[in-house]
Every structure is written in C-alpha cells, then in structure tokens.
Scaffold this active site. Structure first.
Site, PDB file in Angstrom:
ATOM      1  N   HIS A   1     -36.511  37.974  26.500  1.00 42.81           N
ATOM      2  CA  HIS A   1     -37.206  37.168  25.498  1.00 42.81           C
ATOM      3  C   HIS A   1     -38.017  36.021  26.099  1.00 42.81           C
ATOM      4  O   HIS A   1     -37.628  35.440  27.121  1.00 42.81           O
ATOM      5  CB  HIS A   1     -36.194  36.574  24.515  1.00 42.81           C
ATOM      6  CG  HIS A   1     -35.413  37.597  23.740  1.00 42.81           C
ATOM      7  ND1 HIS A   1     -36.008  38.669  23.107  1.00 42.81           N
ATOM      8  CD2 HIS A   1     -34.076  37.708  23.489  1.00 42.81           C
ATOM      9  CE1 HIS A   1     -35.073  39.385  22.497  1.00 42.81           C
ATOM     10  NE2 HIS A   1     -33.899  38.831  22.722  1.00 42.81           N
TER      11      HIS A   1
ATOM     12  N   CYS B   1     -28.031  46.605  19.980  1.00 36.93           N
ATOM     13  CA  CYS B   1     -28.970  47.330  20.846  1.00 36.93           C
ATOM     14  C   CYS B   1     -28.550  48.773  21.130  1.00 36.93           C
ATOM     15  O   CYS B   1     -29.403  49.653  21.219  1.00 36.93           O
ATOM     16  CB  CYS B   1     -29.222  46.533  22.113  1.00 36.93           C
ATOM     17  SG  CYS B   1     -30.136  44.999  21.715  1.00 36.93           S
TER      18      CYS B   1
ATOM     19  N   HIS C   1     -30.904  33.373  24.197  1.00 35.88           N
ATOM     20  CA  HIS C   1     -30.296  34.292  25.168  1.00 35.88           C
ATOM     21  C   HIS C   1     -31.378  35.090  25.886  1.00 35.88           C
ATOM     22  O   HIS C   1     -32.481  35.262  25.372  1.00 35.88           O
ATOM     23  CB  HIS C   1     -29.314  35.251  24.470  1.00 35.88           C
ATOM     24  CG  HIS C   1     -30.000  36.191  23.513  1.00 35.88           C
ATOM     25  ND1 HIS C   1     -30.364  35.813  22.231  1.00 35.88           N
ATOM     26  CD2 HIS C   1     -30.425  37.467  23.650  1.00 35.88           C
ATOM     27  CE1 HIS C   1     -30.965  36.824  21.636  1.00 35.88           C
ATOM     28  NE2 HIS C   1     -31.020  37.843  22.466  1.00 35.88           N
TER      29      HIS C   1
ATOM     30  N   ASP D   1     -32.788  42.951  27.827  1.00 31.95           N
ATOM     31  CA  ASP D   1     -33.292  42.119  26.743  1.00 31.95           C
ATOM     32  C   ASP D   1     -34.064  40.991  27.449  1.00 31.95           C
ATOM     33  O   ASP D   1     -33.538  40.379  28.385  1.00 31.95           O
ATOM     34  CB  ASP D   1     -32.075  41.569  25.974  1.00 31.95           C
ATOM     35  CG  ASP D   1     -32.328  41.326  24.501  1.00 31.95           C
ATOM     36  OD1 ASP D   1     -33.092  42.095  23.880  1.00 31.95           O
ATOM     37  OD2 ASP D   1     -31.745  40.363  23.959  1.00 31.95           O
TER      38      ASP D   1
ATOM     39  N   ASP E   1     -28.567  46.669  28.243  1.00 35.14           N
ATOM     40  CA  ASP E   1     -28.374  45.204  28.216  1.00 35.14           C
ATOM     41  C   ASP E   1     -27.066  44.705  28.835  1.00 35.14           C
ATOM     42  O   ASP E   1     -26.407  43.817  28.261  1.00 35.14           O
ATOM     43  CB  ASP E   1     -28.475  44.690  26.773  1.00 35.14           C
ATOM     44  CG  ASP E   1     -29.851  44.927  26.144  1.00 35.14           C
ATOM     45  OD1 ASP E   1     -30.719  45.509  26.802  1.00 35.14           O
ATOM     46  OD2 ASP E   1     -30.044  44.524  24.982  1.00 35.14           O
TER      47      ASP E   1
ATOM     48  N   LYS F   1     -37.424  44.675  27.003  1.00 39.13           N
ATOM     49  CA  LYS F   1     -37.742  44.736  25.569  1.00 39.13           C
ATOM     50  C   LYS F   1     -37.517  43.373  24.935  1.00 39.13           C
ATOM     51  O   LYS F   1     -36.760  42.559  25.464  1.00 39.13           O
ATOM     52  CB  LYS F   1     -36.881  45.793  24.892  1.00 39.13           C
ATOM     53  CG  LYS F   1     -35.403  45.484  25.015  1.00 39.13           C
ATOM     54  CD  LYS F   1     -34.549  46.584  24.462  1.00 39.13           C
ATOM     55  CE  LYS F   1     -33.089  46.254  24.589  1.00 39.13           C
ATOM     56  NZ  LYS F   1     -32.674  45.032  23.881  1.00 39.13           N
TER      57      LYS F   1
ATOM     58  N   HIS G   1     -38.184  32.324  21.408  1.00 38.22           N
ATOM     59  CA  HIS G   1     -38.344  33.627  20.745  1.00 38.22           C
ATOM     60  C   HIS G   1     -37.945  33.559  19.267  1.00 38.22           C
ATOM     61  O   HIS G   1     -37.024  32.814  18.899  1.00 38.22           O
ATOM     62  CB  HIS G   1     -37.488  34.674  21.471  1.00 38.22           C
ATOM     63  CG  HIS G   1     -37.764  36.069  21.045  1.00 38.22           C
ATOM     64  ND1 HIS G   1     -36.942  36.754  20.183  1.00 38.22           N
ATOM     65  CD2 HIS G   1     -38.789  36.902  21.334  1.00 38.22           C
ATOM     66  CE1 HIS G   1     -37.452  37.960  19.976  1.00 38.22           C
ATOM     67  NE2 HIS G   1     -38.570  38.077  20.663  1.00 38.22           N
TER      68      HIS G   1
HETATM   69  C1  VGL Z   1     -28.558  42.186  21.465  1.00 40.56           C
HETATM   70  C2  VGL Z   1     -28.455  40.607  19.819  1.00 40.56           C
HETATM   71  C3  VGL Z   1     -29.621  40.024  20.269  1.00 40.56           C
HETATM   72  C4  VGL Z   1     -27.939  43.385  22.102  1.00 40.56           C
HETATM   73  C5  VGL Z   1     -29.732  41.634  21.932  1.00 40.56           C
HETATM   74  O1  VGL Z   1     -28.161  43.623  23.311  1.00 40.56           O
HETATM   75  O2  VGL Z   1     -27.194  44.088  21.401  1.00 40.56           O
HETATM   76  N1  VGL Z   1     -27.941  41.677  20.402  1.00 40.56           N
HETATM   77  N2  VGL Z   1     -30.261  40.563  21.328  1.00 40.56           N
HETATM   78 ZN    ZN Z   2     -31.992  39.613  22.095  1.00 39.40          ZN
END
Ligand code: VGL
Ligand code: ZN
Length: 240
Positions: A82, A185, A115, A80, A42, A140, A86
């Site tokens: 979404h 993550c 996000h 990430d 990410d 994901k 979401h």
């Molecule tokens: C993440 C919060 C929400 C991450 C992703 O990449 O750690 N954290 N979505």
């Molecule tokens: Zn996320």
C-alpha cells in the site's frame, strides 16, 4: 484370561491401521504437476506477531508452507503493497476506527490499521519463508484509492493485477492457495481464481484468518459455493 477390552482395542487398532492410508484418510492423494501453482498470499511481517495487523497464529503457516512448497514446481507469492495514506487505512477517515467500514465508490470497505506500506519492514515477506524457487512476486493494493485483497482483481472489480494472464500464459490449470488471511486475501484470491476458470484448492492448515464479525465462516461458505476445494497440507503428496 485376557481382558476383553484389551482384545477389542487391539483388533480396533489393527483394523484402523489397515484401512487408514486408503479408505479413511486418502492421505497425500493430490500430486501437484507442472500445470499447478502454489499461491503464497501475504506472508508479510505486518500480518505476523508484532505486526500492525497481526493475524492470530499467523506464524504457524510458515513451516507448513515451506514444506508444501517443495512439492510445487510453480510457486507465486503476493505482497500487500500500500501507499502511505492508503484508502483502506482507518487513519485517513476522520472519526473511523480499524475494523469499521466506510462506503467507497466501489462498495463497502473494511478499514484497517496502517499496514504493508511500500518499502517498509512491515511490508517485507517473512524472513522465515524458505522458497527459493518462487518464480514471481505479485504486489497488490498499490493504487492509493483502491484496495486489493485478491491477487487477481482489485476491489473495484475490474482492474486486473495481471496474474490470471501470467498463469494462463504459463498453462497453469490448478491453483493452490495458502497464507494470510483466510477470510480476506486468501478467500478473495480463491474466488477470483474460480471466476478466471482455474481449479482451486485452499489449504486450510496453511492459512490463518482474521475473523472480523463472522468473516471466517462466511468466507468458507462463499468458497464452498464457488466450488473451491478445502484441503489440508497432508493431502498433498510430498514431491512434484
Ligand atoms: C489483508 C486486510 C487488509 C490480507 C490485507 O492479506 O488478508 N487483510 N489487507
Ligand atoms: Zn491491505
């Protein structure tokens, strides 16, 4: 007469210099092989300065990851990814603010600012990543009603992303994890990699955390308990 402190200091330096490469630091002792993969988690604009869920010092992982990636013949990145609206977004839960939690059918969910919405600039990988040999990008969190911190398993604990199958088909045994965020993550990915039977290393200086209400310390404790090895990028030998 020579100053005694000076002599001691000189002796100390010599002794350290002799010992340092092997006994004290065991520098660059881990050599990634063809059964190793670097998972870059990410490293997306939303998690970088100016992003909607910016991780403190998140940009500092980029040069560390770029350098380390040269030592790996296998690199996989995650995104990430979404849907708009979401379930992990605070904005869809009336009366809720980011970083609060909500109970969902699969358990407790931390709520976030909107996000990494599919196809937006915020969801794009950092343009400063320089890993042309990355072989797979796994997305994901694309099911509207289920989050997925882990690159292996969605938050319902049963829906697979397919990554374990891919890595096993490629005969990968060792998984090195870097990226954002350490306590979400990265940690969930490392824990699921252990559950899937891989040897797992998290490269601490190639990660940064969000640290919401003690989440960073808890993540490291959970990872230690699961047998995840905590290493630094300097522990990895420079080329494959
Ligand atoms: C993440 C919060 C929400 C991450 C992703 O990449 O750690 N954290 N979505
Ligand atoms: Zn996320």
């Amino acid at each position: 007469m020579l100053d005694r402190r000076y002599i001691l200091a000189a002796l100390g330096t010599t002794a350290l210099a002799t010992l340092a490469p092997t006994a004290l630091f065991a520098a660059a002792s881990i050599k990634p092989d063809d059964a190793s993969v670097l998972l870059v988690i990410d490293v997306q604009n939303c998690f970088l300065p100016g992003g909607s869920l910016a991780v403190k010092e998140g940009e500092q992982v980029v040069p560390v990851i770029n350098k380390m990636a040269k030592a790996f013949s296998n690199v996989v990145m995650t995104q990430d990814w979404h849907t708009p609206g979401h379930v992990s977004f605070a904005s869809v839960h009336s009366g809720k603010k980011p970083f609060e939690t909500v109970d969902l059918p699969y358990g407790k969910q931390v709520l976030w600012p909107d996000h990494c919405v599919q196809g937006t600039d915020g969801a794009a990988l950092s343009k400063d990543l320089a890993i042309p040999h990355a072989e797979l990008i796994i997305r994901k969190g694309f099911h509207k009603d289920v989050d997925s911190y882990s690159a292996f398993l969605e938050a319902d604990g049963k829906t697979s992303t397919g990554l374990a199958g891919y890595l096993k088909a490629r005969k990968i045994k060792r998984v090195f994890v870097a990226g954002l965020a350490t306590d979400f993550c990265v940690a969930w990915t490392a824990l699921d990699a252990r559950k899937a039977g891989f040897e797992v290393y998290v490269v601490e200086d190639a990660c940064r955390g969000i640290d919401n209400q003690g989440s960073l310390a808890k993540a490291w404790a959970d990872m230690a308990k699961a047998g995840v090895k905590r290493i630094q990028s300097a522990d990895i030998a420079a080329s494959a």
